[in-house]
Design a protein around this motif. Structure first.
Motif, mmCIF file in Angstrom:
data_model
loop_
_atom_site.group_PDB
_atom_site.id
_atom_site.type_symbol
_atom_site.label_atom_id
_atom_site.label_comp_id
_atom_site.label_asym_id
_atom_site.label_seq_id
_atom_site.Cartn_x
_atom_site.Cartn_y
_atom_site.Cartn_z
ATOM 1 N N GLU A 154 0.441 -1.793 0.294
ATOM 2 C CA GLU A 154 0.348 -0.148 -0.326
ATOM 3 C C GLU A 154 1.048 1.207 -0.189
ATOM 4 O O GLU A 154 0.606 2.224 -0.979
ATOM 5 C CB GLU A 154 -1.024 0.079 1.013
ATOM 6 N N GLU A 155 1.886 1.521 0.522
ATOM 7 C CA GLU A 155 2.690 2.257 0.766
ATOM 8 C C GLU A 155 3.710 2.744 -0.360
ATOM 9 O O GLU A 155 4.014 4.338 -0.145
ATOM 10 C CB GLU A 155 3.760 2.519 1.925
ATOM 11 N N SER A 156 3.704 1.476 -1.676
ATOM 12 C CA SER A 156 4.565 2.191 -2.643
ATOM 13 C C SER A 156 3.589 2.847 -3.611
ATOM 14 O O SER A 156 4.307 2.352 -4.499
ATOM 15 C CB SER A 156 5.259 1.179 -2.592
ATOM 16 N N ILE A 157 1.422 2.815 -3.483
ATOM 17 C CA ILE A 157 1.126 3.384 -4.231
ATOM 18 C C ILE A 157 1.086 4.816 -4.299
ATOM 19 O O ILE A 157 0.439 5.073 -2.941
ATOM 20 C CB ILE A 157 -0.283 3.313 -4.134
ATOM 21 N N PRO A 158 1.925 5.480 -5.336
ATOM 22 C CA PRO A 158 1.651 6.744 -5.468
ATOM 23 C C PRO A 158 -0.132 6.928 -5.476
ATOM 24 O O PRO A 158 -0.789 6.431 -5.741
ATOM 25 C CB PRO A 158 2.424 7.273 -7.036
ATOM 26 N N MET A 159 -0.063 8.583 -4.448
ATOM 27 C CA MET A 159 -1.475 8.869 -4.232
ATOM 28 C C MET A 159 -1.625 10.595 -3.598
ATOM 29 O O MET A 159 -0.389 10.774 -2.690
ATOM 30 C CB MET A 159 -2.293 8.050 -3.604
ATOM 31 N N ARG A 160 -2.236 11.284 -4.488
ATOM 32 C CA ARG A 160 -2.066 12.523 -3.062
ATOM 33 C C ARG A 160 -3.050 12.412 -2.396
ATOM 34 O O ARG A 160 -3.978 11.896 -1.884
ATOM 35 C CB ARG A 160 -2.756 13.699 -5.199
ATOM 36 N N GLU A 161 -2.180 13.684 -1.763
ATOM 37 C CA GLU A 161 -2.760 13.502 0.313
ATOM 38 C C GLU A 161 -4.769 14.059 -0.336
ATOM 39 O O GLU A 161 -5.434 13.057 0.638
ATOM 40 C CB GLU A 161 -2.136 14.684 0.574
ATOM 41 N N ALA A 162 -4.843 14.727 -1.758
ATOM 42 C CA ALA A 162 -6.183 15.528 -1.333
ATOM 43 C C ALA A 162 -7.376 14.229 -1.851
ATOM 44 O O ALA A 162 -8.641 13.645 -1.472
ATOM 45 C CB ALA A 162 -6.034 16.027 -2.385
ATOM 46 N N VAL A 163 -6.568 13.241 -2.797
ATOM 47 C CA VAL A 163 -6.844 11.579 -3.030
ATOM 48 C C VAL A 163 -7.692 10.658 -1.508
ATOM 49 O O VAL A 163 -8.809 10.723 -1.676
ATOM 50 C CB VAL A 163 -6.704 11.311 -4.049
ATOM 51 N N ARG A 164 -6.394 10.662 -1.359
ATOM 52 C CA ARG A 164 -6.388 9.740 0.520
ATOM 53 C C ARG A 164 -7.997 10.631 1.071
ATOM 54 O O ARG A 164 -8.447 9.615 1.932
ATOM 55 C CB ARG A 164 -5.211 9.951 0.872
ATOM 56 N N GLY A 165 -7.330 11.949 1.313
ATOM 57 C CA GLY A 165 -8.442 12.211 2.619
ATOM 58 C C GLY A 165 -10.001 12.148 1.456
ATOM 59 O O GLY A 165 -10.984 12.171 2.547
ATOM 60 N N ALA A 166 -10.105 12.617 0.360
ATOM 61 C CA ALA A 166 -11.522 12.554 -0.435
ATOM 62 C C ALA A 166 -12.481 11.417 -0.416
ATOM 63 O O ALA A 166 -13.573 11.074 0.254
ATOM 64 C CB ALA A 166 -11.458 13.602 -1.468
ATOM 65 N N CYS A 167 -11.142 10.496 -0.381
ATOM 66 C CA CYS A 167 -11.519 8.322 -0.398
ATOM 67 C C CYS A 167 -11.982 7.877 1.155
ATOM 68 O O CYS A 167 -12.933 7.722 1.536
ATOM 69 C CB CYS A 167 -11.174 7.400 -0.723
ATOM 70 N N GLU A 168 -11.390 8.768 1.935
ATOM 71 C CA GLU A 168 -11.198 8.566 3.447
ATOM 72 C C GLU A 168 -12.497 9.279 4.461
ATOM 73 O O GLU A 168 -13.625 8.225 4.230
ATOM 74 C CB GLU A 168 -10.433 8.877 4.466
ATOM 75 N N LEU A 169 -13.290 10.363 3.427
ATOM 76 C CA LEU A 169 -13.966 10.819 4.181
ATOM 77 C C LEU A 169 -15.580 10.472 3.407
ATOM 78 O O LEU A 169 -16.440 10.098 4.000
ATOM 79 C CB LEU A 169 -14.228 12.429 3.272
ATOM 80 N N LEU A 170 -15.380 9.511 1.987
ATOM 81 C CA LEU A 170 -16.607 9.308 1.557
ATOM 82 C C LEU A 170 -16.052 8.146 1.305
ATOM 83 O O LEU A 170 -17.709 7.376 0.582
ATOM 84 C CB LEU A 170 -16.262 9.373 -0.030
ATOM 85 N N GLY A 171 -15.360 6.951 2.343
ATOM 86 C CA GLY A 171 -15.632 5.568 2.792
ATOM 87 C C GLY A 171 -15.350 5.076 0.889
ATOM 88 O O GLY A 171 -15.893 4.291 0.777
ATOM 89 N N LEU A 172 -14.344 5.779 0.317
ATOM 90 C CA LEU A 172 -14.190 5.149 -1.818
ATOM 91 C C LEU A 172 -13.434 4.427 -0.918
ATOM 92 O O LEU A 172 -12.015 5.094 -0.305
ATOM 93 C CB LEU A 172 -14.404 5.785 -2.435
ATOM 94 N N ASP A 173 -12.507 3.380 -2.041
ATOM 95 C CA ASP A 173 -11.545 2.623 -1.955
ATOM 96 C C ASP A 173 -10.695 3.188 -2.986
ATOM 97 O O ASP A 173 -10.853 3.292 -4.261
ATOM 98 C CB ASP A 173 -10.991 1.316 -2.177
ATOM 99 N N PRO A 174 -9.688 4.257 -2.957
ATOM 100 C CA PRO A 174 -8.723 5.354 -3.864
ATOM 101 C C PRO A 174 -7.972 4.142 -5.201
ATOM 102 O O PRO A 174 -7.922 4.326 -6.385
ATOM 103 C CB PRO A 174 -7.734 5.446 -3.400
ATOM 104 N N LEU A 175 -8.099 2.529 -5.249
ATOM 105 C CA LEU A 175 -7.674 1.492 -5.621
ATOM 106 C C LEU A 175 -8.677 0.759 -7.058
ATOM 107 O O LEU A 175 -8.975 1.202 -7.846
ATOM 108 C CB LEU A 175 -7.398 0.382 -4.705
#
Lengths: 350, 350
Positions: free
Chosen positions: A258-279
């Protein structure tokens, strides 16, 4: 050419009584529709129904052909628009099938009453995207339907490309020990579209990643050539769906870190708030590649050196077990199974 | 490939403020949209924006590629359906461009809530039409939009074909004295659709002529080869529009003899009642050819001998004057000028 299958006794396994949004979401329901209805009734038996592009051999020339309809809503969003997606999406399907995009044809289904300015803006966006991608638009068609029978405009593009020499991309070529490469951060496109709809009380400094991945693919092919086993652009359904399809098709297991998958903080944050899996979130300017371990470093270096590939990473590797499965090792040390997208949390993202 | 035109200084001549139904009708308004907006902004400079198919030369292989969206309403009608049209229409665009249809890709834009039975019927119709036409469907894509954002289903097909050897089809090849051939009776498709809508208190024993014209084209090519100057399938806008485009493009005059134009009584009667010109009514299984006078009889004999070509006829000839014009000599001895279709008397006929 292989003839179309005989319609006398096709194995229609698709039993849903009606079409729902999820059938267009690129995940499990789309797969059931394609494999259960379109493939047995319509597609030539040699066709990989879920591949990015079909292969044609004509007079010794190896061609790739791919087609997609674009129905994204809204038409314009930070970083792109439907016209730009319609070019880049088709260019990218050719690129990850190992072909150099050569020509595109486009059709428009327009709703009567559409402002000409809106159409002109998208035609300009297509022109600019085509020029950037080095591909010619050589033909098209326009239909108009009554007001209320379309959502402003739908665009369909078909691309034809020439196979790059020396490649043999296929799930069956994937071996345990191969590395999983990803070209850059995930989720930018899907979350940008979600936020652009303005239905959520949420803002973020994000733009769609829509772009041609061909320059990165070309750099990778130059560096790793026959060491590349498989490529895919993880659009609808995200990298989870693309990798699950691969795992199922090759009968092996994909272990991601997981920690090697590049992802912006804004995407991570939005997914956490919305209950979405960024994958599961769609991308429009990234691609996945499976490469032989001996080529992995050279492949990564080549991606890093290519314009737009600065954030490329090795995100995992192929193992034997558990067969047909995608696993991700989380930051906290545990492992979880990653499924294909089910349902349609983000309709009409492309 | 020729690059897309530079978007910096394109000559946008299309000034209509919004899109109307007529812009999709295949007549004058469609031409203005294509020539005034799509061509200058988007299409490669080598492209004939109103031709049936674009030509590509890849590694010495001469290919034709064509694309069309289908939005016909109703989906099913006597003699055919949207799925059948989507295959035959694309097969025919390849055929009249002088290419053997090799492969088709298809996309579907589906409205959520569409009955699976309705979709399955169209997929079966496509499969059967593809088998009859000898062409393979090799790939596709499906998008779903919310209920109310499409009219059940729209289908887009793109076809790729291989150029038949020995042909050089171009308006510039047309000469005074050449003969105008037509493969069979006009207007069956358009009038069938009009009646199938049930909005008129009118019935007739008519069926759409939807079919592949490739067998007839192949027979014609075998008989007349390089004596064929130009071919076109007169769909939207009818033979009047196709021949006006030719007259304008070749700078010559087309003189038709009304009584030689094959037409069923039911079409003639419906057109008289409704005030429509049958020369403007769409066909889906006919084609026009201009052939050198020395080949005309052999060409006609070949069409008569081909399945479905029994009613083929020489319907006129090419003359020098009046340049750029289509004239028809009526049964009563007079002559009238035949214009392109203006407006859209029959929307969504394909």
């Amino acid at each position: 050419m292989t003839a179309a299958p005989d319609a006398g006794s096709p194995a229609i396994r698709f039993r849903d009584p009606q079409i729902e949004m999820a059938h267009g979401a690129g995940g499990m329901a789309s797969r059931r529709l394609v494999e259960g209805l379109f493939a047995p009734l319509l597609l030539a038996s040699s066709t990989d129904p879920l591949g990015d592009a079909a292969r044609l051999e004509l007079d010794g020339t190896s061609l790739a052909i791919t087609t997609d309809s674009f129905v994204v809503s809204p038409l314009r969003f930070p970083g792109g628009s439907i016209g730009e997606l319609a070019i880049n999406g088709t260019v990218n399907d050719l690129a990850v099938s190992g072909a150099r995009p050569e020509a595109i044809v486009a059709t428009f289904v327009l709703e009567a009453g559409l402002a000409t300015d809106t159409l002109e803006a998208e035609v300009r966006a297509m022109s600019q995207a085509a020029r950037r991608a080095g591909v010619a638009v050589v033909g098209g068609d326009t239909k108009v339907v009554e007001h209320g029978k379309a959502d402003r405009m739908y665009i369909t593009t078909t691309g034809i490309g020439r196979a790059l020499p020396g490649l043999s991309l296929h799930p069956a070529a994937v071996r345990a020990g191969d590395k999983v490469l990803l070209s850059g951060p995930i989720g930018d496109h899907g979350i940008t579209i979600l936020l652009a709809r303005g239905e959520l009380d949420l803002e973020a400094d994000l733009r769609s990643d829509t772009r041609s991945v061909f320059p990165m693919v070309e750099a990778l092919v130059h560096a790793a050539g026959p060491g590349i086993r498989w490529m895919r652009d993880p659009t609808r359904g995200g990298i989870a769906t693309s990798l699950n399809e691969l795992a199922r098709d090759c009968g092996l297991s994909l272990h991601l870190l997981e920690e090697s998958i590049p992802m912006r903080e804004a995407v991570r944050g939005a997914c956490e708030l919305l209950g979405l899996d960024p994958l599961h979130i769609a991308n429009e300017g990234q691609f996945l590649a499976i490469v032989a371990p001996a080529c992995a470093q050279a492949a990564l270096d080549a991606l890093h050196a290519a314009p737009g590939g600065e954030d490329a990473a090795v995100i995992g590797e192929v193992r034997e077990q558990p067969a047909g499965t995608v696993l991700v090792k989380t930051r906290y040390g545990g492992s979880r199974i990653v499924d294909m997208l089910v349902g349609d949390p983000l309709p009409r993202i492309c």
